[in-house]
Design a protein around this motif. Structure first.
Motif, PDB file in Angstrom:
ATOM      1  N   ARG A  28      85.162  76.056  39.601  1.00 25.24           N
ATOM      2  CA  ARG A  28      85.768  76.153  38.276  1.00 25.24           C
ATOM      3  C   ARG A  28      87.107  75.429  38.305  1.00 25.24           C
ATOM      4  O   ARG A  28      87.621  75.081  39.364  1.00 25.24           O
ATOM      5  CB  ARG A  28      85.946  77.618  37.897  1.00 25.24           C
ATOM      6  CG  ARG A  28      84.583  78.310  37.704  1.00 25.24           C
ATOM      7  CD  ARG A  28      84.772  79.787  37.706  1.00 25.24           C
ATOM      8  NE  ARG A  28      85.307  80.159  39.018  1.00 25.24           N
ATOM      9  CZ  ARG A  28      84.872  81.154  39.746  1.00 25.24           C
ATOM     10  NH1 ARG A  28      83.925  81.913  39.302  1.00 25.24           N
ATOM     11  NH2 ARG A  28      85.396  81.438  40.918  1.00 25.24           N
ATOM     12  N   ALA A  29      87.690  75.237  37.132  1.00 27.55           N
ATOM     13  CA  ALA A  29      88.926  74.460  37.013  1.00 27.55           C
ATOM     14  C   ALA A  29      90.046  75.006  37.897  1.00 27.55           C
ATOM     15  O   ALA A  29      90.842  74.245  38.433  1.00 27.55           O
ATOM     16  CB  ALA A  29      89.367  74.419  35.550  1.00 27.55           C
ATOM     17  N   TRP A  30      90.120  76.297  38.089  1.00 27.74           N
ATOM     18  CA  TRP A  30      91.210  76.890  38.858  1.00 27.74           C
ATOM     19  C   TRP A  30      90.910  76.998  40.355  1.00 27.74           C
ATOM     20  O   TRP A  30      91.746  77.449  41.121  1.00 27.74           O
ATOM     21  CB  TRP A  30      91.570  78.263  38.299  1.00 27.74           C
ATOM     22  CG  TRP A  30      90.388  79.183  38.214  1.00 27.74           C
ATOM     23  CD1 TRP A  30      89.896  79.976  39.206  1.00 27.74           C
ATOM     24  CD2 TRP A  30      89.538  79.381  37.085  1.00 27.74           C
ATOM     25  NE1 TRP A  30      88.781  80.657  38.768  1.00 27.74           N
ATOM     26  CE2 TRP A  30      88.543  80.314  37.447  1.00 27.74           C
ATOM     27  CE3 TRP A  30      89.503  78.864  35.798  1.00 27.74           C
ATOM     28  CZ2 TRP A  30      87.542  80.731  36.594  1.00 27.74           C
ATOM     29  CZ3 TRP A  30      88.508  79.293  34.935  1.00 27.74           C
ATOM     30  CH2 TRP A  30      87.558  80.213  35.338  1.00 27.74           C
ATOM     31  N   ASP A  55      85.687  64.660  32.516  1.00 24.10           N
ATOM     32  CA  ASP A  55      85.675  66.090  32.812  1.00 24.10           C
ATOM     33  C   ASP A  55      85.943  66.388  34.286  1.00 24.10           C
ATOM     34  O   ASP A  55      86.058  67.547  34.675  1.00 24.10           O
ATOM     35  CB  ASP A  55      84.322  66.709  32.433  1.00 24.10           C
ATOM     36  CG  ASP A  55      84.060  66.672  30.933  1.00 24.10           C
ATOM     37  OD1 ASP A  55      85.017  66.467  30.162  1.00 24.10           O
ATOM     38  OD2 ASP A  55      82.887  66.853  30.550  1.00 24.10           O
ATOM     39  N   PRO A 115      86.353  70.932  37.765  1.00 25.40           N
ATOM     40  CA  PRO A 115      86.391  70.422  36.401  1.00 25.40           C
ATOM     41  C   PRO A 115      87.835  70.325  35.901  1.00 25.40           C
ATOM     42  O   PRO A 115      88.735  70.969  36.433  1.00 25.40           O
ATOM     43  CB  PRO A 115      85.623  71.470  35.589  1.00 25.40           C
ATOM     44  CG  PRO A 115      84.900  72.292  36.573  1.00 25.40           C
ATOM     45  CD  PRO A 115      85.627  72.189  37.876  1.00 25.40           C
ATOM     46  N   HIS A 116      88.041  69.529  34.887  1.00 27.12           N
ATOM     47  CA  HIS A 116      89.359  69.385  34.268  1.00 27.12           C
ATOM     48  C   HIS A 116      89.865  70.757  33.817  1.00 27.12           C
ATOM     49  O   HIS A 116      89.079  71.602  33.379  1.00 27.12           O
ATOM     50  CB  HIS A 116      89.271  68.425  33.077  1.00 27.12           C
ATOM     51  CG  HIS A 116      90.598  67.994  32.575  1.00 27.12           C
ATOM     52  ND1 HIS A 116      91.327  68.764  31.714  1.00 27.12           N
ATOM     53  CD2 HIS A 116      91.330  66.881  32.830  1.00 27.12           C
ATOM     54  CE1 HIS A 116      92.463  68.148  31.439  1.00 27.12           C
ATOM     55  NE2 HIS A 116      92.490  66.990  32.100  1.00 27.12           N
ATOM     56  N   SER A 117      91.171  70.968  33.911  1.00 29.51           N
ATOM     57  CA  SER A 117      91.750  72.287  33.612  1.00 29.51           C
ATOM     58  C   SER A 117      91.568  72.718  32.157  1.00 29.51           C
ATOM     59  O   SER A 117      91.672  73.903  31.853  1.00 29.51           O
ATOM     60  CB  SER A 117      93.230  72.303  33.971  1.00 29.51           C
ATOM     61  OG  SER A 117      93.925  71.315  33.233  1.00 29.51           O
ATOM     62  N   SER A 118      91.279  71.795  31.281  1.00 36.72           N
ATOM     63  CA  SER A 118      91.085  72.173  29.875  1.00 36.72           C
ATOM     64  C   SER A 118      89.660  72.639  29.582  1.00 36.72           C
ATOM     65  O   SER A 118      89.370  73.059  28.463  1.00 36.72           O
ATOM     66  CB  SER A 118      91.420  70.982  28.970  1.00 36.72           C
ATOM     67  OG  SER A 118      90.472  69.939  29.180  1.00 36.72           O
TER      68      SER A 118
END
Length: 183
Positions: free
Chosen positions: A24-26, A55, A95-98
């Motif tokens: 995941r992004a984090w 992404d 993935p990108h943080s957004s």
């Protein structure tokens, strides 16, 4: 194993470490090799639908030991396959943080012989479940392999027996804990 055979020209590939990864992004990923000094390959397939190049979520490959130089990036695209030698340094890109979506990959590591595959899987399990140094685990596995005449089927049977015994012990420990908690 078919992809490995066609890509390398060698027959006789055996899977030993099969997993589905989620990032995941984090999440923090690390630069790593999948093996050291082995003739093995990693098969990676991207499983996240609807990914766009911006992404992120791909896999970055580095030049030898120099992790400041990116050799290539394999973009995350549903169904895309990457096959690479296990000694190539690489890292998953989250993935990108957004984005709220996750990066899913299916990974299979393959070895040149069934014996090597069983030994590597044993090492993976022992290294993750026992409080022992990897070198000690490797030596124990080598000793057991030799004791069993380097027969991969016998070593695999021993491995399965050890896993079943460990599962029974964990189940028994859990039952005892629950019984003692009720007193």
């Amino acid at each position: 194993a078919v992809v490995s055979t066609q890509s390398t020209g060698h027959e006789g590939w055996y899977p030993y470490d099969i997993s589905c990864n989620l990032n995941r992004a984090w999440d923090h990923t690390r630069i790593h090799k999948d093996c050291f000094g082995k003739d093995e390959y990693t098969f990676l397939i991207f499983l996240t639908p609807d990914y766009q190049p911006g992404d992120l979520g791909g896999t970055v490959f580095y030049q030898h030991e120099d992790v400041s130089e990116i050799v290539t990036l394999v973009q995350n695209r549903f169904g895309r396959v990457a096959l690479f030698h296990c000694e190539i340094k690489h890292a998953a890109r989250p993935p990108h943080s957004s984005l709220s979506l996750a990066r899913y990959t299916f990974v299979v590591k393959v070895a040149r012989s069934k014996l090597s595959a069983v030994q590597r899987e044993m090492l993976t399990v022992v290294a993750h479940t026992q409080d022992t140094e990897e070198s000690e685990a490797e030596q124990w596995i080598a000793d057991e392999s030799e004791r069993l005449g380097n027969d991969p089927d016998k070593l695999e049977a021993l491995f399965i027996s050890l896993i079943e015994t460990a599962d029974q012990m964990r189940h028994s420990d859990l039952e005892n804990s629950l019984l003692n908690a009720g007193k």
